[in-house]
Each structure stands twice: as structure tokens, then as C-alpha cells.
Design a protein around this motif. Structure first.
Motif, mmCIF file in Angstrom:
data_model
loop_
_atom_site.group_PDB
_atom_site.id
_atom_site.type_symbol
_atom_site.label_atom_id
_atom_site.label_comp_id
_atom_site.label_asym_id
_atom_site.label_seq_id
_atom_site.Cartn_x
_atom_site.Cartn_y
_atom_site.Cartn_z
ATOM 1 N N LEU A 217 6.584 -4.642 -32.499
ATOM 2 C CA LEU A 217 6.869 -4.942 -31.803
ATOM 3 C C LEU A 217 5.946 -6.331 -31.527
ATOM 4 O O LEU A 217 4.801 -6.589 -32.240
ATOM 5 C CB LEU A 217 7.021 -4.451 -30.743
ATOM 6 N N PRO A 218 6.755 -7.412 -30.022
ATOM 7 C CA PRO A 218 5.660 -8.292 -30.050
ATOM 8 C C PRO A 218 4.534 -7.524 -28.865
ATOM 9 O O PRO A 218 4.837 -6.443 -28.717
ATOM 10 C CB PRO A 218 6.660 -9.260 -28.798
ATOM 11 N N ALA A 219 4.095 -8.283 -28.894
ATOM 12 C CA ALA A 219 2.588 -8.006 -28.231
ATOM 13 C C ALA A 219 3.053 -7.430 -26.196
ATOM 14 O O ALA A 219 2.452 -6.143 -26.965
ATOM 15 C CB ALA A 219 1.721 -8.647 -28.223
ATOM 16 N N GLY A 220 3.663 -7.638 -25.594
ATOM 17 C CA GLY A 220 3.914 -7.011 -24.815
ATOM 18 C C GLY A 220 4.653 -5.779 -24.971
ATOM 19 O O GLY A 220 4.324 -4.568 -24.332
ATOM 20 N N ALA A 221 5.687 -6.204 -25.934
ATOM 21 C CA ALA A 221 6.151 -4.565 -25.873
ATOM 22 C C ALA A 221 5.818 -3.854 -26.337
ATOM 23 O O ALA A 221 6.030 -2.138 -26.116
ATOM 24 C CB ALA A 221 8.234 -4.958 -26.513
ATOM 25 N N GLY A 222 4.702 -4.214 -27.712
ATOM 26 C CA GLY A 222 4.487 -3.271 -28.136
ATOM 27 C C GLY A 222 3.266 -1.772 -27.489
ATOM 28 O O GLY A 222 3.766 -0.847 -27.502
ATOM 29 N N LYS A 223 2.977 -3.338 -26.264
ATOM 30 C CA LYS A 223 1.871 -1.924 -25.168
ATOM 31 C C LYS A 223 2.209 -1.844 -24.436
ATOM 32 O O LYS A 223 1.877 -0.377 -24.603
ATOM 33 C CB LYS A 223 0.869 -3.672 -24.552
ATOM 34 N N VAL A 224 3.860 -1.898 -24.070
ATOM 35 C CA VAL A 224 4.434 -0.797 -23.151
ATOM 36 C C VAL A 224 4.711 0.746 -24.440
ATOM 37 O O VAL A 224 4.439 1.827 -23.594
ATOM 38 C CB VAL A 224 6.053 -1.415 -23.204
ATOM 39 N N ALA A 225 5.474 0.025 -25.770
ATOM 40 C CA ALA A 225 5.427 1.193 -26.060
ATOM 41 C C ALA A 225 4.775 2.329 -26.131
ATOM 42 O O ALA A 225 4.410 3.496 -26.517
ATOM 43 C CB ALA A 225 6.192 0.419 -27.213
ATOM 44 N N GLU A 226 3.263 2.321 -26.768
ATOM 45 C CA GLU A 226 2.130 2.226 -27.352
ATOM 46 C C GLU A 226 1.148 3.026 -25.903
ATOM 47 O O GLU A 226 1.178 4.070 -26.079
ATOM 48 C CB GLU A 226 0.920 1.531 -27.303
ATOM 49 N N HIS A 227 1.353 2.519 -24.478
ATOM 50 C CA HIS A 227 0.964 2.998 -23.237
ATOM 51 C C HIS A 227 1.766 4.099 -22.838
ATOM 52 O O HIS A 227 1.351 4.876 -21.428
ATOM 53 C CB HIS A 227 0.332 1.929 -22.488
ATOM 54 N N ASN A 228 3.370 4.032 -22.801
ATOM 55 C CA ASN A 228 4.548 4.560 -22.014
ATOM 56 C C ASN A 228 5.122 4.953 -23.022
ATOM 57 O O ASN A 228 6.508 4.174 -22.857
ATOM 58 C CB ASN A 228 4.794 3.852 -20.546
ATOM 59 N N PRO A 229 4.876 5.534 -24.075
ATOM 60 C CA PRO A 229 6.239 5.779 -25.054
ATOM 61 C C PRO A 229 7.372 6.436 -24.717
ATOM 62 O O PRO A 229 8.237 6.373 -25.034
ATOM 63 C CB PRO A 229 5.719 7.020 -25.503
ATOM 64 N N GLU A 230 7.457 7.264 -23.605
ATOM 65 C CA GLU A 230 8.326 7.585 -23.014
ATOM 66 C C GLU A 230 9.054 6.449 -22.258
ATOM 67 O O GLU A 230 10.963 6.641 -22.793
ATOM 68 C CB GLU A 230 8.139 8.667 -22.010
ATOM 69 N N VAL A 231 9.135 5.686 -22.020
ATOM 70 C CA VAL A 231 9.728 4.595 -21.171
ATOM 71 C C VAL A 231 10.203 3.716 -21.922
ATOM 72 O O VAL A 231 11.132 3.682 -22.134
ATOM 73 C CB VAL A 231 8.808 3.759 -20.590
ATOM 74 N N TRP A 232 9.227 3.682 -23.437
ATOM 75 C CA TRP A 232 9.935 3.068 -24.375
ATOM 76 C C TRP A 232 11.431 3.304 -24.575
ATOM 77 O O TRP A 232 12.112 2.563 -25.841
ATOM 78 C CB TRP A 232 8.575 1.952 -25.263
ATOM 79 N N ASN A 233 11.101 4.554 -25.673
ATOM 80 C CA ASN A 233 12.166 5.714 -25.945
ATOM 81 C C ASN A 233 12.963 5.911 -25.263
ATOM 82 O O ASN A 233 14.440 5.690 -25.349
ATOM 83 C CB ASN A 233 11.277 6.812 -26.311
ATOM 84 N N ALA A 234 13.106 5.617 -24.117
ATOM 85 C CA ALA A 234 13.983 5.729 -23.150
ATOM 86 C C ALA A 234 15.441 4.244 -22.660
ATOM 87 O O ALA A 234 16.335 3.951 -23.266
ATOM 88 C CB ALA A 234 13.698 6.147 -21.188
#
Length: 105
Positions: A6-23
Motif C-alpha cells: 500500500l502507498p504510505a498514507g493508505a498503509g498507515k490507515v490499514a495499520e492503525h485502523n484495520p477495521e476501517v481498512w477491511n470495511a
């Protein structure tokens, strides 16, 4: 797309908020399956939407994925050319340069 690619910004969202990223990822899958378009057509439409939004990062992302999926650079450049009469010459030319950032290597 795995979290590692993932690009850096999206990777941070996925790392810090996996439930948001998964949704978000599930929404993407559901939208992709909501109609009859094939993978190639969906990718070109997504590229066109990114062009229309003048979202350089999204254009780069869709160009990267398109080339990984075997879509030829000429088809990607045609998306930029098709933008010209609808979105204007500056938008189409900007899109072309963003596409060529990744296809002219």
C-alpha cells in the motif's frame, strides 16, 4: 493489494485502523461485483474516474495496477485523450503526464 504494497498514507490507515481498512476493501470488492464489467474495463473506468477527479496519486495507483494486470500503455494513454473533450485540455494533458510517469520507463 496487501498491506505491504500500500502507498504510505493508505498503509498507515490499514495499520492503525484495520477495521476501517477491511470495511473499505470489502466495499471495493462489493462495488466491483455489482455489475457485468470485466476486470480490464473496471480498471480503465477507475483510471478515468481518477483522471476526472484530478487525483494524481490515484491515477498513478491505477496505472501501476493496470500495467501489472497486462493492460497496454496505449489503452491507458487513450483514457487521457478521451478526457480532453469532456474535462478540458489541461486535465487531459495532466493525466497523460501522470500516466507517462509510469509507462515511459
Amino acid at each position: 493489494m496487501s498491506q505491504e504494497t500500500l502507498p504510505a498514507g493508505a498503509g498507515k490507515v490499514a495499520e492503525h485502523n484495520p477495521e476501517v481498512w477491511n470495511a473499505y476493501a470489502e466495499l471495493g470488492r462489493a462495488c466491483a461485483e455489482a455489475g457485468p464489467l470485466d476486470d480490464r474495463t473496471r480498471r480503465l473506468v477507475k483510471l478515468a474516474l481518477a483522471v476526472g477527479a484530478r487525483a494524481e496519486g490515484a491515477v498513478h495507483s491505477h496505472v501501476r495496477r493496470a500495467t501489472e494486470e497486462g493492460i497496454e500503455p496505449a489503452a491507458l494513454r487513450q483514457v487521457a485523450m478521451l478526457a480532453i473533450p469532456t474535462l478540458g485540455l489541461p486535465t487531459g494533458v495532466a493525466a497523460l503526464t501522470w500516466i507517462e510517469d509510469l509507462t515511459e520507463r
